[in-house]
Design a protein around this motif. Structure first.
Motif: not given
Length: 628
Positions: A422, A424-425, A465, A460-463, A457, A468
């Protein structure tokens, strides 16, 4: 043709397990025990008396098979044997034989199978220029001193698995027509494989190269396996092979791999001139970070009209379908890349995700990367993927990410993709690669990896909003400060919008100002007392200018009025020219906006701010591509 081992074949002497003297009788197709009239003891060649030996020699001739399993052989006995056979052996079985002195097989010819498995060579062995017409077995053979296989020719399979070379071993210019196995073989000192040719696969899986220098300049037509091999001493290996597997190999000293696999292949019934691919796997490779690890490949990216010299002995050994033009590094997972240098290596298929100390790798020469745009990638709206270098893991992720719209086709992941990494990695992988290139003073080359880091970055959906969104805006207007064309296009858009707004709302309907009605002449003191503004050359303290002329105006300066007529009536050439002058001034320079309406001043301010920002981003993008 050899009998299965049993006690009936053992020497009758106590504690001796040598093969009883026997000669092959071709008339009956079996082995016959050699006896003499004066001594019918069934003993091995080592314990035989002279009469028995003479009887045995008399039964042999050139090309005769010999069965000397578990027999102790001296240098004199071996010399006599070679003399009787005229240095030409048929089937030769030396299984578990013990060569107590120097074993000299110089120039011998083995016309059938030769077996030296578990044999012991106490004082060294010489197999220089020996020809093995059939299989040659040296499985678990022990060489206590130097072993010489210079110029040896192996026409069929050669098995050196688990053999042990306690001293130097020399395979200089040996030729292996079929597969060669050196699995789990131990090389205690120097191992010389210079000029060795493997017409098929060569396996060194689990082989151990101890303290000595391991030198090789070998050519392998297909696969070369160094799986789990261990190199404790310095290594200098030149390899020409299609696939090279160094998975889980261990390197404890300086390493230089000179890969020359991109040679030309000529096939009469196929397309000529296509070059073989060398695939290199370094997954889970353990090595000492104290010493450099160099992989030097020839420059395979030839321009049109250039050609490589053909490899005569290997012509036709490669598949013409292999169109890759470089040494391909497939996997670095679990490998410590500290002080690793890759020169002219194709890393378009390399998995950098699980590599260790990736920021210390060196990519030099003309390394080949995966390029965008890639077929099958999904895109949003009108945005297309700009050309840049990427890693294979991003390509796999983009092919497997969920579709953005119902009309977007779903693409299957590559067959060799075991897991999808993903964003993030992937972001830190790009960061480490960017740092590696920057440390190597290749900052322009690192720009693509910075772009990849920012892309991961942004996606990356974990960051958060908000982050982003900011990254998306940064991406749209300048490509993260790396796309000057986007910034310049944005500047043109800002200027166009500003021009339109100024034309419609920013240019006043009419100009207001002052009008001259006359002049008043008086001395400076009187004019000053009247509160009139004096020219700079006229002061009350200057006697030489006792009288001054002051312009008298009617009314005071007021703000320009906002036009109230129809919008279409404001589209005149005079207003357009003035708007264009103002836009070009405020977007690129610092201009005076006194002749603008209130809204015009706001438009000019915003245009000046955005113009300076976009122009700065364009300059930054150019700088990132050309800086040193």
């Amino acid at each position: 043709m050899f009998d299965d081992w049993s006690e009936a074949l053992e020497c009758s002497v106590t504690d001796c397990f040598g093969r009883r003297l026997a000669a092959w009788n071709p008339a009956v197709g079996s082995w016959e025990t050699v006896r003499t009239a004066g001594n019918d003891a069934e003993v091995c060649l080592h314990h035989a008396d002279p009469d028995q030996r003479d009887a045995y020699w008399g039964r042999l001739g050139p090309g005769s098979p010999v069965d000397l399993r578990r027999t102790r052989l001296t240098e004199e006995t071996l010399h006599k044997l070679r003399e009787i056979l005229q240095n030409r052996f048929g089937d030769a079985d030396f299984l578990e034989a013990e060569f107590t002195q120097y074993a000299n097989f110089l120039g011998a010819s083995f016309t059938r199978n030769a077996r030296f498995s578990w044999a012991t060579f106490t004082r060294g062995a010489r197999f220089a220029r020996v020809t093995f017409a059939q299989d040659a077995h040296f499985h678990k053979a022990a060489f206590a001193h130097d072993a010489d296989f210079v110029g040896a020719a192996f026409a069929h399979d050669a098995d050196f698995a688990e053999a042990h070379f306690a001293r130097d071993v020399n395979f200089y210019q040996a030729f292996f027509t079929r597969g060669a196995r050196f699995n789990m073989t131990s090389f205690a000192q120097e191992a010389n494989f210079i000029g060795v040719t493997f017409a098929q696969d060569a396996y060194f899986s689990g082989a151990t190269f101890r303290e000595g220098w391991a030198a090789a300049d070998l050519r392998c037509a297909t696969d070369l396996s160094l799986f789990r091999a261990r190199f404790d001493g310095p290594v200098d290996i030149g390899i020409g092979a299609r696939n090279i597997d160094c998975t889980m190999a261990r390197w404890e000293h300086s390493v230089t791999l000179r890969l020359a696999g991109a040679y030309e292949v000529n096939l009469s019934h196929r397309v000529a001139g296509r070059r073989a691919v060398t695939r290199l796997r370094l997954a889970d490779m353990a090595r000492s970070a104290e010493y450099p690890f160099l992989i030097l490949a020839p420059d395979p990216f030839l321009e049109s009209g250039e050609a490589l010299a053909p490899e005569g002995s290997l012509d036709g050994a490669q598949e013409a379908e292999s169109a890759a033009r470089a040494v391909v590094l497939e996997d670095l997972s679990g490998t410590d890349t500290t002080r690793m240098v890759l020169t002219n290596v194709d890393v378009s298929c390399t998995d950098f995700v699980n590599a260790l100390n990736l920021d210390q790798i060196r990519l030099e020469g003309r390394c080949r990367y995966l390029r965008t745009p890639r077929p099958g990638w999904k895109r949003r709206g009108i945005w297309r993927h700009t050309t840049r270098n990427i890693i294979a893991a991003e390509d796999t992720w983009r092919r497997t990410r969920p579709p953005q719209t119902s009309s977007t086709p779903v693409h299957e992941p590559p067959a060799n993709a075991t897991s999808v990494v993903q964003p993030a990695s992937l972001a830190p992988v790009y960061r480490y690669l960017r740092k590696a290139l920057e440390d190597g003073k290749d900052e322009p080359g690192a720009a693509d990896f910075y772009y990849g880091e920012m892309e991961m970055r942004r996606l990356d959906a974990t960051r958060p909003r908000v982050e982003r969104w900011l990254l998306t805006l940064y991406w749209m207007i300048s490509g993260y400060g790396l796309r000057a064309s986007r910034a310049l296009c944005g500047l043109l858009v800002v200027m166009g919008v500003s021009f339109t707004l100024l034309l419609l709302f920013g240019i006043p309907a009419k100009e207001t100002g002052t009008s001259t009605v006359g002049y008043i002449s008086a001395d400076a003191a009187a004019l000053a007392d009247a509160g009139l503004k004096l020219p700079d050359s006229c002061t009350a303290d200057a006697p030489s200018h006792s009288e001054c002329r002051v312009v008298v105006t009617v009314g005071e300066s007021v703000d320009p009025t906002v036009p109230t007529n129809a919008l279409v009536d404001r589209l005149t050439a005079e207003r357009a020219g003035k708007a264009l002058e103002v836009v070009s001034s405020v977007s690129l320079f610092n201009a005076d906006e006194q002749e603008l309406t209130g809204w015009g001043k706001v438009i000019a301010f915003v245009s000046r701010f955005l113009g300076a920002l976009l122009l700065g981003l364009a300059v930054l993008a150019v700088r990132n591509r050309v800086k040193r």
